[in-house]
Design a protein around this motif. Structure first.
Motif, PDB file in Angstrom:
ATOM      1  N   LEU A  72      63.036  72.376  38.130  1.00  0.00           N
ATOM      2  CA  LEU A  72      64.341  72.987  38.410  1.00  0.00           C
ATOM      3  C   LEU A  72      65.139  72.155  39.402  1.00  0.00           C
ATOM      4  N   GLY A 131      68.610  70.415  38.494  1.00  0.00           N
ATOM      5  CA  GLY A 131      69.793  70.630  39.331  1.00  0.00           C
ATOM      6  C   GLY A 131      70.392  69.326  39.804  1.00  0.00           C
ATOM      7  N   GLY A 146      69.895  76.708  41.034  1.00  0.00           N
ATOM      8  CA  GLY A 146      69.385  75.376  41.359  1.00  0.00           C
ATOM      9  C   GLY A 146      69.794  74.913  42.743  1.00  0.00           C
ATOM     10  N   ALA A 174      65.006  81.811  36.699  1.00  0.00           N
ATOM     11  CA  ALA A 174      65.522  80.684  35.920  1.00  0.00           C
ATOM     12  C   ALA A 174      65.128  80.805  34.461  1.00  0.00           C
TER      13      ALA A 174
END
Length: 131
Positions: free
Chosen positions: A14, A18, A35, A97
Motif C-alpha cells: 500500500l 501510494g 495511502g 484498503a
C-alpha cells in the motif's frame, strides 16, 4: 506466510502503491484515500528509528525496488511484533484498503446503463479486469 508477515507485506504494498500514485499525480483520483494516512502513520511510528525511517524513505523514492520493499517489510513486521496495538491498527488499514478495492470493482448485473438485464448475453468493451 505467517499473519504478521502477510499484514506487513500488504502494508508495504500500500505504501508503494501510494508512492507510485503520488508520483503519477493520481493520488486525488485513487479509490482509497488511506495511502497518505498510512504513510504519515508509519513516519510517526518510525520517528527516531533511523533504519526504519530510511527504509520507508527508500520505498517512497523507489516504490518498485524489490530490495527496498523487502527491507521495509522486515522492519515493519518487527515493529508489529513489538506492539500488538500497532499490528491491529495495520490489520484494520489493510482490511479497509481491500474493502475499498473490491467495492469499486463490483458490477450490478440487474441494471447496466439503465437497461434491465434478464439473464441475457451482456457484452462489455474496453478495459476490464477481474481478480
Amino acid at each position: 506466510m505467517d499473519p504478521v508477515t502477510a499484514v506487513a507485506a500488504a502494508s508495504v504494498a500500500l505504501v508503494a502503491k501510494g508512492a507510485l500514485e503520488s508520483a503519477a499525480q493520481e493520488a486525488g483520483r485513487a479509490g482509497w484515500a488511506g495511502g497518505a494516512r498510512l504513510l504519515e502513520r508509519l513516519r510517526a511510528r518510525f520517528r527516531g528509528d533511523h533504519a526504519a525511517e530510511a527504509a520507508l524513505e527508500g520505498v517512497t523514492r523507489a516504490p518498485d525496488d524489490e530490495g527496498a520493499l523487502a527491507h521495509l517489510e522486515r522492519l515493519l513486521a518487527a515493529h508489529m511484533l513489538r506492539d500488538h496495538a500497532f499490528e491491529a491498527e495495520l490489520r484494520r488499514v489493510v482490511a479497509e484498503a481491500e474493502a475499498a478495492r473490491t467495492k469499486g470493482s463490483q458490477v450490478s448485473a440487474g441494471v447496466i446503463k439503465n437497461a434491465t438485464v434478464f439473464n441475457e448475453k451482456v457484452e462489455i468493451q474496453g478495459d476490464w479486469n477481474i481478480s
